[in-house]
Design a protein around this motif. Structure first.
Motif, PDB file in Angstrom:
ATOM      1  N   ASN A  76      33.249  48.696  40.602  1.00  0.00           N
ATOM      2  CA  ASN A  76      34.475  49.480  40.493  1.00  0.00           C
ATOM      3  C   ASN A  76      35.656  48.526  40.643  1.00  0.00           C
ATOM      4  OD1 ASN A  76      36.550  51.323  40.579  1.00  0.00           O
ATOM      5  ND2 ASN A  76      36.013  52.141  42.588  1.00  0.00           N
ATOM      6  N   SER A  77      36.301  48.200  39.549  1.00  0.00           N
ATOM      7  CA  SER A  77      37.376  47.198  39.590  1.00  0.00           C
ATOM      8  C   SER A  77      38.629  47.700  40.311  1.00  0.00           C
ATOM      9  CB  SER A  77      37.740  46.755  38.172  1.00  0.00           C
ATOM     10  OG  SER A  77      38.234  47.845  37.431  1.00  0.00           O
ATOM     11  N   SER A  80      40.245  48.787  46.138  1.00  0.00           N
ATOM     12  CA  SER A  80      41.261  47.961  46.808  1.00  0.00           C
ATOM     13  C   SER A  80      40.753  47.355  48.116  1.00  0.00           C
ATOM     14  CB  SER A  80      42.526  48.782  47.059  1.00  0.00           C
ATOM     15  OG  SER A  80      42.222  49.888  47.893  1.00  0.00           O
ATOM     16  N   LYS A  81      39.867  48.043  48.809  1.00  0.00           N
ATOM     17  CA  LYS A  81      39.324  47.492  50.059  1.00  0.00           C
ATOM     18  C   LYS A  81      38.499  46.234  49.780  1.00  0.00           C
ATOM     19  CE  LYS A  81      39.087  51.809  52.635  1.00  0.00           C
ATOM     20  NZ  LYS A  81      38.220  52.821  53.248  1.00  0.00           N
ATOM     21  N   ALA A  82      37.686  46.306  48.751  1.00  0.00           N
ATOM     22  CA  ALA A  82      36.866  45.150  48.388  1.00  0.00           C
ATOM     23  C   ALA A  82      37.753  43.992  47.931  1.00  0.00           C
ATOM     24  CB  ALA A  82      35.877  45.525  47.294  1.00  0.00           C
ATOM     25  N   LEU A  83      38.830  44.287  47.209  1.00  0.00           N
ATOM     26  CA  LEU A  83      39.757  43.236  46.779  1.00  0.00           C
ATOM     27  C   LEU A  83      40.441  42.574  47.978  1.00  0.00           C
ATOM     28  CD1 LEU A  83      41.372  44.806  43.588  1.00  0.00           C
ATOM     29  CD2 LEU A  83      39.974  42.746  43.707  1.00  0.00           C
ATOM     30  N   GLU A  84      40.781  43.363  48.991  1.00  0.00           N
ATOM     31  CA  GLU A  84      41.397  42.803  50.199  1.00  0.00           C
ATOM     32  C   GLU A  84      40.420  41.892  50.944  1.00  0.00           C
ATOM     33  OE1 GLU A  84      44.499  42.760  51.533  1.00  0.00           O
ATOM     34  OE2 GLU A  84      45.063  43.637  49.610  1.00  0.00           O
ATOM     35  N   VAL A  85      39.174  42.321  51.024  1.00  0.00           N
ATOM     36  CA  VAL A  85      38.156  41.487  51.670  1.00  0.00           C
ATOM     37  C   VAL A  85      38.011  40.175  50.910  1.00  0.00           C
ATOM     38  CG1 VAL A  85      35.690  41.303  52.185  1.00  0.00           C
ATOM     39  CG2 VAL A  85      36.895  43.412  52.718  1.00  0.00           C
ATOM     40  N   LEU A  86      37.986  40.253  49.584  1.00  0.00           N
ATOM     41  CA  LEU A  86      37.885  39.038  48.771  1.00  0.00           C
ATOM     42  C   LEU A  86      39.098  38.139  48.981  1.00  0.00           C
ATOM     43  CD1 LEU A  86      36.460  40.102  45.301  1.00  0.00           C
ATOM     44  CD2 LEU A  86      35.465  38.541  46.948  1.00  0.00           C
ATOM     45  N   LYS A  87      40.256  38.741  49.055  1.00  0.00           N
ATOM     46  CA  LYS A  87      41.489  37.956  49.234  1.00  0.00           C
ATOM     47  C   LYS A  87      41.453  37.192  50.553  1.00  0.00           C
ATOM     48  CE  LYS A  87      46.456  38.504  48.786  1.00  0.00           C
ATOM     49  NZ  LYS A  87      47.549  39.477  48.593  1.00  0.00           N
ATOM     50  N   VAL A  96      38.877  35.391  40.458  1.00  0.00           N
ATOM     51  CA  VAL A  96      37.913  35.761  39.418  1.00  0.00           C
ATOM     52  C   VAL A  96      37.894  37.284  39.257  1.00  0.00           C
ATOM     53  CG1 VAL A  96      35.465  35.776  38.795  1.00  0.00           C
ATOM     54  CG2 VAL A  96      36.487  33.704  39.742  1.00  0.00           C
ATOM     55  N   ALA A  97      37.925  38.006  40.366  1.00  0.00           N
ATOM     56  CA  ALA A  97      37.936  39.467  40.312  1.00  0.00           C
ATOM     57  C   ALA A  97      39.201  39.970  39.619  1.00  0.00           C
ATOM     58  CB  ALA A  97      37.824  40.051  41.712  1.00  0.00           C
ATOM     59  N   LEU A  98      40.343  39.348  39.921  1.00  0.00           N
ATOM     60  CA  LEU A  98      41.588  39.741  39.259  1.00  0.00           C
ATOM     61  C   LEU A  98      41.518  39.467  37.755  1.00  0.00           C
ATOM     62  CD1 LEU A  98      44.384  38.562  41.722  1.00  0.00           C
ATOM     63  CD2 LEU A  98      43.545  40.885  41.328  1.00  0.00           C
ATOM     64  N   PHE A  99      40.916  38.349  37.405  1.00  0.00           N
ATOM     65  CA  PHE A  99      40.760  38.000  35.988  1.00  0.00           C
ATOM     66  C   PHE A  99      39.907  39.048  35.278  1.00  0.00           C
ATOM     67  CE2 PHE A  99      38.279  35.843  32.659  1.00  0.00           C
ATOM     68  CZ  PHE A  99      39.313  35.436  31.831  1.00  0.00           C
ATOM     69  N   LEU A 100      38.788  39.416  35.884  1.00  0.00           N
ATOM     70  CA  LEU A 100      37.911  40.417  35.278  1.00  0.00           C
ATOM     71  C   LEU A 100      38.599  41.778  35.189  1.00  0.00           C
ATOM     72  CD1 LEU A 100      34.521  39.481  36.978  1.00  0.00           C
ATOM     73  CD2 LEU A 100      35.236  39.014  34.624  1.00  0.00           C
ATOM     74  N   GLN A 101      39.364  42.100  36.225  1.00  0.00           N
ATOM     75  CA  GLN A 101      40.096  43.365  36.230  1.00  0.00           C
ATOM     76  C   GLN A 101      41.152  43.380  35.118  1.00  0.00           C
ATOM     77  OE1 GLN A 101      42.437  44.036  39.780  1.00  0.00           O
ATOM     78  NE2 GLN A 101      41.892  46.190  39.794  1.00  0.00           N
ATOM     79  N   VAL A 113      42.423  29.570  39.256  1.00  0.00           N
ATOM     80  CA  VAL A 113      41.137  28.918  39.009  1.00  0.00           C
ATOM     81  C   VAL A 113      41.257  28.186  37.667  1.00  0.00           C
ATOM     82  CG1 VAL A 113      38.660  29.262  38.715  1.00  0.00           C
ATOM     83  CG2 VAL A 113      39.948  30.735  40.278  1.00  0.00           C
ATOM     84  N   PRO A 114      41.121  26.840  37.662  1.00  0.00           N
ATOM     85  CA  PRO A 114      41.411  26.065  36.455  1.00  0.00           C
ATOM     86  C   PRO A 114      40.670  26.534  35.198  1.00  0.00           C
ATOM     87  CG  PRO A 114      41.079  24.598  38.316  1.00  0.00           C
ATOM     88  CD  PRO A 114      40.760  25.975  38.783  1.00  0.00           C
ATOM     89  N   MET A 115      39.370  26.716  35.260  1.00  0.00           N
ATOM     90  CA  MET A 115      38.608  27.114  34.073  1.00  0.00           C
ATOM     91  C   MET A 115      39.032  28.498  33.575  1.00  0.00           C
ATOM     92  SD  MET A 115      36.447  24.886  33.070  1.00  0.00           S
ATOM     93  CE  MET A 115      35.504  23.488  33.570  1.00  0.00           C
ATOM     94  N   LEU A 116      39.238  29.413  34.494  1.00  0.00           N
ATOM     95  CA  LEU A 116      39.642  30.760  34.085  1.00  0.00           C
ATOM     96  C   LEU A 116      41.072  30.767  33.558  1.00  0.00           C
ATOM     97  CD1 LEU A 116      38.064  33.021  36.834  1.00  0.00           C
ATOM     98  CD2 LEU A 116      37.275  32.611  34.516  1.00  0.00           C
ATOM     99  N   LYS A 117      41.907  29.902  34.097  1.00  0.00           N
ATOM    100  CA  LYS A 117      43.280  29.792  33.619  1.00  0.00           C
ATOM    101  C   LYS A 117      43.280  29.355  32.148  1.00  0.00           C
ATOM    102  CE  LYS A 117      47.224  28.406  35.956  1.00  0.00           C
ATOM    103  NZ  LYS A 117      47.912  27.543  36.874  1.00  0.00           N
ATOM    104  N   GLU A 118      42.453  28.349  31.840  1.00  0.00           N
ATOM    105  CA  GLU A 118      42.343  27.883  30.459  1.00  0.00           C
ATOM    106  C   GLU A 118      41.748  28.961  29.559  1.00  0.00           C
ATOM    107  OE1 GLU A 118      40.019  24.361  30.824  1.00  0.00           O
ATOM    108  OE2 GLU A 118      41.715  23.151  31.486  1.00  0.00           O
ATOM    109  N   LEU A 119      40.753  29.666  30.073  1.00  0.00           N
ATOM    110  CA  LEU A 119      40.132  30.740  29.292  1.00  0.00           C
ATOM    111  C   LEU A 119      41.137  31.859  29.012  1.00  0.00           C
ATOM    112  CD1 LEU A 119      37.454  31.561  28.038  1.00  0.00           C
ATOM    113  CD2 LEU A 119      36.874  32.700  30.170  1.00  0.00           C
TER     114      LEU A 119
END
Length: 193
Positions: A76-77, A80-87, A96-101, A113-119
């Protein structure tokens, strides 16, 4: 044995015992003199070992919590609780989660994240048909999708009718590349132009 041999034997025994006692006394003096330093050194080593194990245990716990939170975000993207824990626990996994979201929502996002930034730049360039951005990405030696960026640049040039530029761009793709087969197909098309 003669008496003289007995006397020599006793003298040698006394000498070795004297040396042993002398070394023992020297050791005791050394210990008394540096007792606080020796105890402090031992305490520091013990505390250091304990701190090392505690730090590793906390890091492992954080890693497990971050992985659980990331799995929740994948399910579930909008969690918000899981995103806070990740943060808090793992900022890179949070990015990575923000990118996928952002991908799910079709938005562009600035991440660290360098690779994801380029992607993300690559996807934005493809979406916007931005030849200049694809050219910039293909000029980076360490870009993960360098040859695909070159191919897409040639494809956009072909769509604009710039066939000679597309041919020279396709020549930059090495034969060992995974994109070479696509480049060959586009080259066959460009032969008629």
């Amino acid at each position: 044995m003669s008496i003289k041999e007995n006397v020599d034997y006793v003298k040698s025994e006394l000498t070795s015992e004297e040396k042993f006692l002398e070394n023992f006394v020297k050791g005791e003096r050394f210990f008394k003199k540096y007792k606080t330093l020796i105890i402090a050194f031992i305490v520091i080593i013990v505390i250091g070992i304990i701190a090392f194990f505690i730090k590793n245990n906390i890091a492992e716990s954080n890693k497990i919590e971050a992985n659980i939170a990331f799995n929740k975000v994948l399910e579930n993207s909008k969690d918000s609780k899981a995103l806070e824990v990740l943060k808090d626990k793992n900022p890179q996994l949070y990015n990575v989660a923000l990118f996928l979201q952002a991908q799910d929502e079709g938005k562009a996002i600035d991440i660290n994240v360098p690779m994801l930034k380029e992607l993300a730049k690559y996807q934005t360039a493809l979406t916007n048909n931005d030849i200049a951005q694809l050219d910039n990405l293909s000029m980076q030696n360490d870009f993960l999708l360098k040859e695909f960026a070159i191919f897409n640049k040639a494809l956009l040039l072909t769509n604009e009718g710039k066939f000679n530029e597309a041919k020279t761009t396709l020549a930059l793709i090495p034969q060992t590349s995974k994109a070479f087969e696509l480049a060959k197909l586009l080259n066959h098309y460009l032969l008629t132009k």
